[in-house]
Design an enzyme around this catalytic site. Structure first.
Site, PDB file in Angstrom:
ATOM      1  N   VAL A   4       0.853  -1.192   0.000  1.00  0.00           N
ATOM      2  CA  VAL A   4       0.000   0.000   0.000  1.00  0.00           C
ATOM      3  C   VAL A   4       0.887   1.239   0.000  1.00  0.00           C
ATOM      4  CG1 VAL A   4      -1.849   1.236   1.182  1.00  0.00           C
ATOM      5  CG2 VAL A   4      -1.786  -1.258   1.246  1.00  0.00           C
ATOM      6  N   LYS A  19      -3.344   0.498  -3.442  1.00  0.00           N
ATOM      7  CA  LYS A  19      -2.954  -0.876  -3.092  1.00  0.00           C
ATOM      8  C   LYS A  19      -2.568  -1.591  -4.377  1.00  0.00           C
ATOM      9  CE  LYS A  19      -4.760  -3.264   0.202  1.00  0.00           C
ATOM     10  NZ  LYS A  19      -5.637  -4.055   1.087  1.00  0.00           N
ATOM     11  N   ASP A 113     -12.917 -11.307   6.058  1.00  0.00           N
ATOM     12  CA  ASP A 113     -11.650 -11.103   6.791  1.00  0.00           C
ATOM     13  C   ASP A 113     -11.829  -9.989   7.823  1.00  0.00           C
ATOM     14  OD1 ASP A 113      -9.075 -11.716   7.475  1.00  0.00           O
ATOM     15  OD2 ASP A 113      -8.164 -10.413   5.975  1.00  0.00           O
TER      16      ASP A 113
END
Length: 598
Positions: A4, A19, A113
């Site tokens: 990033v 990113k 996630d």
């Protein structure tokens, strides 16, 4: 996955985060197609608690995503700094996180996630969730090419581990783990390797957070349980339902429950002074001695006639004569109680007869005495020197001797039973000393001090030596070992191993230990450690065949599923003298057992 960078959008003159994906992933056409599709979905998700996605593209093989740039820190940073948060702080962060997840679930997106690292806390107080859709893309791409499970182990829902399946309830599970971590300052599952943590997700419930934070409102235990149920069907269906529960909790709990741990509590350490009432001022008092005047009997009419001093003298003389006669008569009928103390019953009877008295010695009026021997007179009623009518009776109080009680047999009793036995013997429990003793079970009395049979005064304390069982040994760590190595390591430590459960665990070889009970600490030598292993070949206990004929031994072993190798040596006879493996060991069905005739 990616690197990033902070960058400048030259067209709009604003700072952004870029990113850039790992080049290896960018070479996978299936991954690129899925990444582009889900990046578009994430970009279409507009919500104040979601990090905005501005653009997506590729440049010379570099796949990238342009996102909103935030200055601040992650929830992980905050937890690292503070350890745990108050319930109020926890809910103030969890509510916007769930709002972001609820918006994604409504749009058909699953985060997959959710963890503190993906919750950003901006310097201006905003809470934002990052990486929507990306975890799903990476997981889908890698699962098609390898047998590995992708994700953050501490937040994986059981269905992700068992079936590789995820839906909105998987995000709810991960958010429930984050809730537990904010309330307690630690993760619910711990292990030295990922296998242990994965096993716990599938086979163990998340403990109630109040077990780590005393005083925490039970409503938080319920909320964590609803979010982290191992059965997805019993879990909250999506982030929207989770969010509704959080909002209801914030409005119903009292302030002190929400601010637990924010300010150290105080509690009294001593008891208040007890004011006892004074006896009433008009209570009973000792009676005063009353003086009652006595009057001589009125003289007969003939005696009333005389007048003057002569008459008074005659009356006085008559009164004195009456009194003297009464005294002499009374004195002849009374005597004094002799001193019979410290005499035997026979001696007391003989002495009393000399005074014209008799004695009685009631058995129910005997007394303990430290100074007068058993069977001798302690005191009398009336006491020595008291006036008693001749022919009267003196009550003797005989001595029972010193008050002593024998220590009862206590060996083999529990502490409670021994305490009760001492109380029944008019003795008290003294100090409790605990020692290791392999011959006396834990919790039972080994001996007393003084020992059984010792005569003691009433209320004397008797010390108890209580067994702690066999001296413990350290429990070795055998998780992630093959079963035979684990059994050998336990035997070396003086312990036994027993397989109590066999389970299927993805990505773990058969016959591997995935759990043990206990996992650490100390156990008495010879104790059994319970093992959970992955499914493998069935184990059979090897019987003892020494002393049997070679033919019978072979028949017994083959019936149990073993293969038999007979080693017959010349002059060895037809009886089994040795066997390998040893009796009592466990071996897979179908393995070889060697028998020898000498």
């Amino acid at each position: 996955m990616a690197a990033v960078y902070q960058a400048l959008d030259t067209r709009l003159d604003r700072r952004v985060a870029v990113k850039v994906m790992n080049p290896d992933l960018a070479q996978d056409e299936q991954f690129v197609a899925r990444f582009i599709r889900e990046a578009k979905s994430a970009a279409a998700l507009t919500h104040p608690n979601v990090v905005s996605v501005y653009d997506q593209g590729a440049d010379n093989g570099h796949l990238y995503l342009v996102m909103e740039l935030l200055s601040g820190r992650t929830l992980r940073d905050l937890l690292h700094e503070r350890g745990r948060l108050t319930p109020r702080q926890t809910l103030s962060i969890l509510e916007p996180v769930l709002a972001a997840l609820a918006a994604a679930h409504t749009a058909g997106l699953i985060h997959r996630d959710v963890k503190p690292e993906n919750v950003l806390l901006s310097d201006d107080g905003r809470v934002k969730v990052v990486d929507f859709g990306l975890a799903r893309s990476v997981s889908a791409a890698t699962n098609t090419s390898t047998d590995q499970l992708m994700g953050t182990v501490s937040y994986l829902a059981p269905e992700q581990v068992e079936r590789g399946f995820a839906d909105q309830r998987s995000d709810v599970y991960a958010a429930g783990i984050v809730l537990y971590e904010m309330l307690t300052g630690e993760k619910p599952h711990h292990g030295e390797n990922p296998i242990e943590v994965i096993y716990q997700h599938v086979h163990e419930d998340v403990p109630p957070p109040s077990s780590r934070v005393p005083g925490l409102a039970p409503e938080f235990d319920r909320l964590v349980s609803l979010a982290t149920a191992r059965d997805a069907a019993a879990r909250l269906p999506d982030a929207g339902a989770f969010l509704a529960e959080v909002r209801r909790l914030r409005t119903t709990l009292p302030p002190e429950a929400l601010d637990l741990g924010d300010t150290p509590g105080t509690s009294p350490l001593s008891e208040p002074t007890t004011v006892l009432p004074r006896p009433p001022a008009d209570g009973p008092r000792p009676a005063k001695t009353a003086v009652v005047p006595t009057y001589p009997p009125e003289p007969p009419p003939a005696m009333r006639r005389p007048r003057g001093p002569l008459a008074f003298l005659a009356v006085l003389t008559a009164a004195l004569l009456v009194a003297l006669v009464a005294f002499l008569v009374g004195s002849a009928q009374f005597t004094r109680t002799p001193d019979l103390r410290n005499r035997t019953l026979a001696e007391a009877q003989e002495e009393a007869r000399r005074f014209g008295l008799t004695v009685v010695a009631p058995a129910d009026k005997q007394e303990w005495s430290e100074t007068v021997a058993r069977g001798r007179v302690v005191t009398t009623d009336p006491e020595p020197g008291h006036r008693i009518r001749k022919g009267g009776t003196i009550t003797l109080i005989l001595s029972k001797g010193p008050e002593r009680y024998h220590v009862p047999p206590l060996k083999g009793l529990t502490e409670e039973e021994a305490t009760r036995a001492l109380a029944e013997s008019n003795l008290a429990k003294g100090q409790v000393i605990r020692e290791y003793d392999a011959d006396v079970p834990e919790g039972e009395v080994i001996r007393s001090d003084p020992p059984a049979g010792t005569a003691l005064k009433r209320g004397t304390p008797v010390n108890l030596v209580i067994s702690k069982g066999a001296e413990p040994v350290d429990v070795p760590q055998v998780i992630n070992m093959p079963l035979d190595q684990a059994m050998a390591k336990l035997r070396e430590a003086g312990l036994k191993g027993e397989v109590v459960k066999r389970v299927d665990v993805p990505f773990v070889p058969d016959n591997t230990v995935v759990n043990q009970d206990p996992k650490f600490g100390r156990l008495p030598k010879g104790s059994t450690v319970k093992l959970t292993v992955t499914k493998g070949p069935e184990l059979v206990r090897v019987p003892r065949v020494t002393g049997m004929t070679m033919a019978k031994a072979k028949k017994v072993l083959e019936k149990l599923g073993f293969q038999v190798f007979e080693l017959k040596l010349p002059f060895g006879g037809d009886t089994v003298a040795n066997q390998d493996p040893e009796p009592g060991t466990q071996r897979p069905r179908g393995s070889w057992v060697t028998i020898r005739n000498m």
